[in-house]
Design a protein around this motif. Sequence first.
Motif, PDB file in Angstrom:
ATOM      1  N   PRO A 138       0.835  -1.203   0.000  1.00  0.00           N
ATOM      2  CA  PRO A 138       0.000   0.000   0.000  1.00  0.00           C
ATOM      3  C   PRO A 138       0.872   1.256   0.000  1.00  0.00           C
ATOM      4  O   PRO A 138       1.974   1.260   0.546  1.00  0.00           O
ATOM      5  CB  PRO A 138      -0.799  -0.115   1.295  1.00  0.00           C
ATOM      6  N   LYS A 139       0.367   2.308  -0.632  1.00  0.00           N
ATOM      7  CA  LYS A 139       1.074   3.584  -0.678  1.00  0.00           C
ATOM      8  C   LYS A 139       0.357   4.569   0.231  1.00  0.00           C
ATOM      9  O   LYS A 139      -0.854   4.772   0.107  1.00  0.00           O
ATOM     10  CB  LYS A 139       1.120   4.104  -2.112  1.00  0.00           C
ATOM     11  N   ALA A 140       1.114   5.179   1.143  1.00  0.00           N
ATOM     12  CA  ALA A 140       0.539   6.150   2.070  1.00  0.00           C
ATOM     13  C   ALA A 140      -0.123   7.270   1.288  1.00  0.00           C
ATOM     14  O   ALA A 140       0.388   7.734   0.276  1.00  0.00           O
ATOM     15  CB  ALA A 140       1.621   6.700   2.986  1.00  0.00           C
ATOM     16  N   GLY A 141      -1.283   7.671   1.756  1.00  0.00           N
ATOM     17  CA  GLY A 141      -2.032   8.728   1.105  1.00  0.00           C
ATOM     18  C   GLY A 141      -2.940   8.203   0.013  1.00  0.00           C
ATOM     19  O   GLY A 141      -4.088   8.606  -0.098  1.00  0.00           O
ATOM     20  N   ILE A 142      -2.449   7.293  -0.789  1.00  0.00           N
ATOM     21  CA  ILE A 142      -3.243   6.737  -1.897  1.00  0.00           C
ATOM     22  C   ILE A 142      -4.145   5.609  -1.397  1.00  0.00           C
ATOM     23  O   ILE A 142      -5.297   5.496  -1.818  1.00  0.00           O
ATOM     24  CB  ILE A 142      -2.326   6.219  -3.019  1.00  0.00           C
ATOM     25  N   HIS A 143      -3.632   4.777  -0.519  1.00  0.00           N
ATOM     26  CA  HIS A 143      -4.368   3.597  -0.073  1.00  0.00           C
ATOM     27  C   HIS A 143      -4.872   3.703   1.369  1.00  0.00           C
ATOM     28  O   HIS A 143      -5.187   2.691   1.993  1.00  0.00           O
ATOM     29  CB  HIS A 143      -3.496   2.341  -0.223  1.00  0.00           C
ATOM     30  N   ASP A 144      -4.978   4.913   1.888  1.00  0.00           N
ATOM     31  CA  ASP A 144      -5.406   5.072   3.278  1.00  0.00           C
ATOM     32  C   ASP A 144      -6.809   4.517   3.536  1.00  0.00           C
ATOM     33  O   ASP A 144      -7.081   4.004   4.610  1.00  0.00           O
ATOM     34  CB  ASP A 144      -5.356   6.545   3.692  1.00  0.00           C
ATOM     35  N   ASN A 145      -7.695   4.633   2.565  1.00  0.00           N
ATOM     36  CA  ASN A 145      -9.079   4.176   2.735  1.00  0.00           C
ATOM     37  C   ASN A 145      -9.368   2.911   1.945  1.00  0.00           C
ATOM     38  O   ASN A 145     -10.509   2.656   1.578  1.00  0.00           O
ATOM     39  CB  ASN A 145     -10.051   5.285   2.322  1.00  0.00           C
ATOM     40  N   VAL A 146      -8.323   2.127   1.668  1.00  0.00           N
ATOM     41  CA  VAL A 146      -8.462   0.935   0.836  1.00  0.00           C
ATOM     42  C   VAL A 146      -8.341  -0.332   1.680  1.00  0.00           C
ATOM     43  O   VAL A 146      -7.472  -0.433   2.542  1.00  0.00           O
ATOM     44  CB  VAL A 146      -7.398   0.930  -0.288  1.00  0.00           C
ATOM     45  N   ILE A 147      -9.215  -1.272   1.371  1.00  0.00           N
ATOM     46  CA  ILE A 147      -9.143  -2.618   1.945  1.00  0.00           C
ATOM     47  C   ILE A 147      -9.109  -3.580   0.763  1.00  0.00           C
ATOM     48  O   ILE A 147      -9.976  -3.503  -0.121  1.00  0.00           O
ATOM     49  CB  ILE A 147     -10.350  -2.908   2.849  1.00  0.00           C
ATOM     50  N   ILE A 148      -8.096  -4.450   0.725  1.00  0.00           N
ATOM     51  CA  ILE A 148      -8.059  -5.427  -0.366  1.00  0.00           C
ATOM     52  C   ILE A 148      -8.820  -6.683   0.048  1.00  0.00           C
ATOM     53  O   ILE A 148      -8.795  -7.086   1.211  1.00  0.00           O
ATOM     54  CB  ILE A 148      -6.620  -5.772  -0.811  1.00  0.00           C
ATOM     55  N   ILE A 149      -9.503  -7.254  -0.915  1.00  0.00           N
ATOM     56  CA  ILE A 149     -10.241  -8.494  -0.691  1.00  0.00           C
ATOM     57  C   ILE A 149      -9.344  -9.635  -1.156  1.00  0.00           C
ATOM     58  O   ILE A 149      -9.009  -9.730  -2.336  1.00  0.00           O
ATOM     59  CB  ILE A 149     -11.565  -8.490  -1.470  1.00  0.00           C
ATOM     60  N   ALA A 150      -8.932 -10.443  -0.227  1.00  0.00           N
ATOM     61  CA  ALA A 150      -7.999 -11.529  -0.512  1.00  0.00           C
ATOM     62  C   ALA A 150      -8.699 -12.876  -0.372  1.00  0.00           C
ATOM     63  O   ALA A 150      -9.287 -13.173   0.668  1.00  0.00           O
ATOM     64  CB  ALA A 150      -6.812 -11.467   0.446  1.00  0.00           C
ATOM     65  N   SER A 151      -8.642 -13.668  -1.432  1.00  0.00           N
ATOM     66  CA  SER A 151      -9.130 -15.043  -1.332  1.00  0.00           C
ATOM     67  C   SER A 151      -8.281 -15.756  -0.298  1.00  0.00           C
ATOM     68  O   SER A 151      -7.060 -15.630  -0.290  1.00  0.00           O
ATOM     69  CB  SER A 151      -8.977 -15.760  -2.667  1.00  0.00           C
ATOM     70  N   SER A 152      -8.936 -16.491   0.564  1.00  0.00           N
ATOM     71  CA  SER A 152      -8.192 -17.160   1.630  1.00  0.00           C
ATOM     72  C   SER A 152      -8.765 -18.550   1.865  1.00  0.00           C
ATOM     73  O   SER A 152      -9.611 -19.018   1.121  1.00  0.00           O
ATOM     74  CB  SER A 152      -8.261 -16.323   2.912  1.00  0.00           C
ATOM     75  N   ASN A 153      -8.279 -19.151   2.899  1.00  0.00           N
ATOM     76  CA  ASN A 153      -8.807 -20.436   3.356  1.00  0.00           C
ATOM     77  C   ASN A 153      -9.240 -20.245   4.803  1.00  0.00           C
ATOM     78  O   ASN A 153      -8.700 -19.384   5.496  1.00  0.00           O
ATOM     79  CB  ASN A 153      -7.744 -21.530   3.194  1.00  0.00           C
ATOM     80  N   PRO A 154     -10.226 -20.997   5.275  1.00  0.00           N
ATOM     81  CA  PRO A 154     -10.758 -20.765   6.617  1.00  0.00           C
ATOM     82  C   PRO A 154      -9.731 -20.895   7.738  1.00  0.00           C
ATOM     83  O   PRO A 154      -9.884 -20.276   8.785  1.00  0.00           O
ATOM     84  CB  PRO A 154     -11.861 -21.809   6.772  1.00  0.00           C
ATOM     85  N   SER A 155      -8.671 -21.663   7.512  1.00  0.00           N
ATOM     86  CA  SER A 155      -7.654 -21.826   8.558  1.00  0.00           C
ATOM     87  C   SER A 155      -6.656 -20.671   8.588  1.00  0.00           C
ATOM     88  O   SER A 155      -5.858 -20.571   9.522  1.00  0.00           O
ATOM     89  CB  SER A 155      -6.914 -23.155   8.369  1.00  0.00           C
ATOM     90  N   GLY A 156      -6.696 -19.801   7.583  1.00  0.00           N
ATOM     91  CA  GLY A 156      -5.826 -18.621   7.586  1.00  0.00           C
ATOM     92  C   GLY A 156      -4.371 -18.917   7.307  1.00  0.00           C
ATOM     93  O   GLY A 156      -3.488 -18.198   7.747  1.00  0.00           O
TER      94      GLY A 156
END
Length: 156
Positions: A12-30
């Motif tokens: 993430p870039k400060a200022g540009i991504h301050d209000n960004v959340i990425i959606i990451a495909s995952s597995n239930p065990s993390g």
Amino acid sequence: MKFWKGDAIGKPKAGIHDNVIIIASSNPSGKHGKGIAHVAMLHWGAKYGVGRGLSGKSYLLPTKNLIKDYYEESTGITYRRYGKRSLTKAQIRSNIVELYHVAETMKDKKFIVCYKKGDKNLNGYSDIEMFKLFTDEISYPINIIFHESWKNTLLT
């Protein structure tokens, strides 16, 4: 529908991504060893061992199970299957609905869907199958942002 540009999600870039959340495909065990979930852990604050929901500046979206008979305490789900296509489309869709509810409560954040047209997915579903789970016959919040590679798909 809103779109993001670029080849890949990185740091993430400060200022540009301050209000960004990425959606990451995952597995239930993390277990975030590969793919965007690994990027989320390295750069966006996702915690190892957390496989669902908000973690750092990431939203972990279960799309694949890694461990036979894994029991997810937070949902009470026991995942019998593991590997590619171990979560059904109905399970993934339910997880997307859960994500959309969270996004609706956080209107000041932009939720970036990392799936791009033409990419292969670790979960065994095609790019178009995943896109349809996010968009077909479902209302998605205005703060859900898709990759620009999907623009023409919507017009056909």
